[in-house]
Motif scaffolding. Sequence first.
Motif, PDB file in Angstrom:
ATOM      1  N   THR A  38       0.014   0.253 -12.027  1.00 38.10           N
ATOM      2  CA  THR A  38       1.380  -0.262 -11.788  1.00 38.10           C
ATOM      3  C   THR A  38       1.710  -0.337 -10.298  1.00 38.10           C
ATOM      4  N   GLY A  39       1.031   0.473  -9.479  1.00 35.47           N
ATOM      5  CA  GLY A  39       1.230   0.378  -8.024  1.00 35.47           C
ATOM      6  C   GLY A  39       0.860  -1.016  -7.544  1.00 35.47           C
ATOM      7  N   TYR A  83       3.809  -3.374  -7.910  1.00 33.74           N
ATOM      8  CA  TYR A  83       4.804  -3.269  -6.831  1.00 33.74           C
ATOM      9  C   TYR A  83       4.230  -3.828  -5.525  1.00 33.74           C
ATOM     10  N   ARG A  84       2.941  -3.649  -5.337  1.00 32.59           N
ATOM     11  CA  ARG A  84       2.302  -4.194  -4.129  1.00 32.59           C
ATOM     12  C   ARG A  84       2.319  -5.729  -4.155  1.00 32.59           C
ATOM     13  N   ARG A 125      -3.852  -4.403  -0.723  1.00 34.85           N
ATOM     14  CA  ARG A 125      -4.252  -3.046  -0.315  1.00 34.85           C
ATOM     15  C   ARG A 125      -4.156  -2.831   1.186  1.00 34.85           C
ATOM     16  N   VAL A 157       5.790  -1.237   0.794  1.00 34.94           N
ATOM     17  CA  VAL A 157       5.884  -1.224  -0.671  1.00 34.94           C
ATOM     18  C   VAL A 157       6.904  -0.220  -1.214  1.00 34.94           C
ATOM     19  N   SER A 158       7.087   0.915  -0.544  1.00 29.95           N
ATOM     20  CA  SER A 158       8.030   1.901  -1.086  1.00 29.95           C
ATOM     21  C   SER A 158       9.470   1.392  -1.033  1.00 29.95           C
ATOM     22  N   ALA A 162       9.709  -0.884  -3.985  1.00 30.58           N
ATOM     23  CA  ALA A 162       9.639  -0.123  -5.241  1.00 30.58           C
ATOM     24  C   ALA A 162      10.900   0.707  -5.470  1.00 30.58           C
ATOM     25  N   ARG A 220      12.471  -2.506 -10.168  1.00 37.18           N
ATOM     26  CA  ARG A 220      11.940  -1.518 -11.123  1.00 37.18           C
ATOM     27  C   ARG A 220      12.237  -1.939 -12.563  1.00 37.18           C
ATOM     28  N   GLY A 269       0.769   5.349 -12.171  1.00 34.01           N
ATOM     29  CA  GLY A 269       1.925   5.015 -11.338  1.00 34.01           C
ATOM     30  C   GLY A 269       2.654   6.238 -10.824  1.00 34.01           C
ATOM     31  N   ARG A 270       3.994   6.159 -10.808  1.00 30.93           N
ATOM     32  CA  ARG A 270       4.809   7.275 -10.324  1.00 30.93           C
ATOM     33  C   ARG A 270       5.832   7.714 -11.366  1.00 30.93           C
ATOM     34  N   ASP A 271       6.152   6.824 -12.293  1.00 29.02           N
ATOM     35  CA  ASP A 271       7.232   7.085 -13.263  1.00 29.02           C
ATOM     36  C   ASP A 271       6.762   6.794 -14.677  1.00 29.02           C
ATOM     37  N   ILE A 272       5.462   6.831 -14.901  1.00 31.10           N
ATOM     38  CA  ILE A 272       4.950   6.420 -16.213  1.00 31.10           C
ATOM     39  C   ILE A 272       5.319   7.467 -17.277  1.00 31.10           C
ATOM     40  N   ARG A 317       5.588   7.373   2.343  1.00 30.72           N
ATOM     41  CA  ARG A 317       5.698   6.820   0.987  1.00 30.72           C
ATOM     42  C   ARG A 317       6.052   7.908  -0.019  1.00 30.72           C
ATOM     43  N   ASP A 368       9.274   7.717  -2.241  1.00 27.28           N
ATOM     44  CA  ASP A 368       9.038   7.662  -3.690  1.00 27.28           C
ATOM     45  C   ASP A 368       9.702   8.849  -4.417  1.00 27.28           C
ATOM     46  N   ARG A 423      14.028   8.446  -4.008  1.00 24.18           N
ATOM     47  CA  ARG A 423      14.838   7.270  -4.371  1.00 24.18           C
ATOM     48  C   ARG A 423      15.714   7.607  -5.581  1.00 24.18           C
TER      49      ARG A 423
HETATM   50  O1   DC Z   1      -0.258   3.666  -6.350  1.00 20.91           O
HETATM   51  P1   DC Z   1       0.000   2.839  -5.089  1.00 20.91           P
HETATM   52  O2   DC Z   1      -0.158   3.614  -3.816  1.00 20.91           O
HETATM   53  O3   DC Z   1      -0.765   1.563  -5.085  1.00 20.91           O
HETATM   54  O4   DC Z   1       1.544   2.450  -5.212  1.00 20.91           O
HETATM   55  C1   DC Z   1       2.169   1.659  -4.262  1.00 20.91           C
HETATM   56  C2   DC Z   1       3.628   2.052  -4.119  1.00 20.91           C
HETATM   57  O5   DC Z   1       4.358   1.646  -5.272  1.00 20.91           O
HETATM   58  C3   DC Z   1       3.881   3.522  -3.922  1.00 20.91           C
HETATM   59  O6   DC Z   1       4.395   3.783  -2.627  1.00 20.91           O
HETATM   60  C4   DC Z   1       4.909   3.899  -4.941  1.00 20.91           C
HETATM   61  C5   DC Z   1       5.236   2.669  -5.703  1.00 20.91           C
HETATM   62  N1   DC Z   1       5.089   2.837  -7.144  1.00 20.91           N
HETATM   63  C6   DC Z   1       6.211   3.162  -7.860  1.00 20.91           C
HETATM   64  O7   DC Z   1       7.270   3.360  -7.280  1.00 20.91           O
HETATM   65  N2   DC Z   1       6.148   3.238  -9.212  1.00 20.91           N
HETATM   66  C7   DC Z   1       4.998   3.042  -9.856  1.00 20.91           C
HETATM   67  N3   DC Z   1       4.985   3.117 -11.188  1.00 20.91           N
HETATM   68  C8   DC Z   1       3.821   2.747  -9.126  1.00 20.91           C
HETATM   69  C9   DC Z   1       3.905   2.661  -7.764  1.00 20.91           C
END
Ligand code: DC
Length: 230
Positions: free
Chosen positions: A34-35, A38-39, A96, A104-105, A108, A114, A134-137, A185, A189, A192
């Motif tokens: 999922t990152g 957002y990228r 990347r 990206v943050s 995101a 979102r 991801g971060r919020d899965i 980041r 992250d 937020r």
């Molecule tokens: O996993 P990554 O480093 O490629 O993620 C890129 C950015 O996206 C990271 O700074 C946080 C954000 N992100 C997010 O907020 N929620 C997600 N589910 C995945 C990534």
Amino acid sequence: MKKITIAFDGYSSCGKSTMAKELAARVGYTFVDTGAMYRAVTLMALRANLFDGEGKVDEDALRKLLATVTVTQKYNPELGQAETFLNGENVEGEIRNMEVSDRVSIIAALPFVRTEMVRQQQAMGEQGGIVMDGRDIGTTVFPNAEMKIFVTALPQVRAQRRYLELKGKGEDVTIEEVLRNLEERDYIDSHREVSPLRQADDAVVLDNTNLTRAEQSAMLFALYNERIKD
Ligand code: DC
């Protein structure tokens, strides 16, 4: 056999994707990064010149653009991994780089971004049999996931790994820049307002500072086997 949902969350550059991808291949599940989504949105905003000199984004213009965008991931059998497509264009290489990583943050953290990404992610995982990273899965996208992993490692170790990866791709970066970017980041992250990065109460923590890949794979596979029995 029961197909479960597997959620990987955690800090930047701690090898989540590598682990998640490997587990998905081993158990025959679909992997979603999922990152990368957002990228891809960030790349789209950069290409459309939506950032001002101070790094602030033109939200109205982005909202309009977002309505026209599809971000997909397709498995490339030659590479043995999924690649990211922005409206059909392969953007895997570009998303990347440091320019995207630096912005990206901010993207995101935007609630309307979102909402749209989470909607697309939930649709991808409707049938189970998915490993999503991801971060919020585990907290927002799939709060009922049967298996949740929260990955972490010391920042210096993560920066070193990411630095070697970027150098390997020919990027001109210093380890200090990489460490600063990771820490920034992680801060954005985790602070937020909408779905900040945090460990779900029922997640298993995996600190891989001192673990080999083989040790991590074994732990994850054992946990998967436990969870499909429940
Ligand atoms: O996993 P990554 O480093 O490629 O993620 C890129 C950015 O996206 C990271 O700074 C946080 C954000 N992100 C997010 O907020 N929620 C997600 N589910 C995945 C990534």
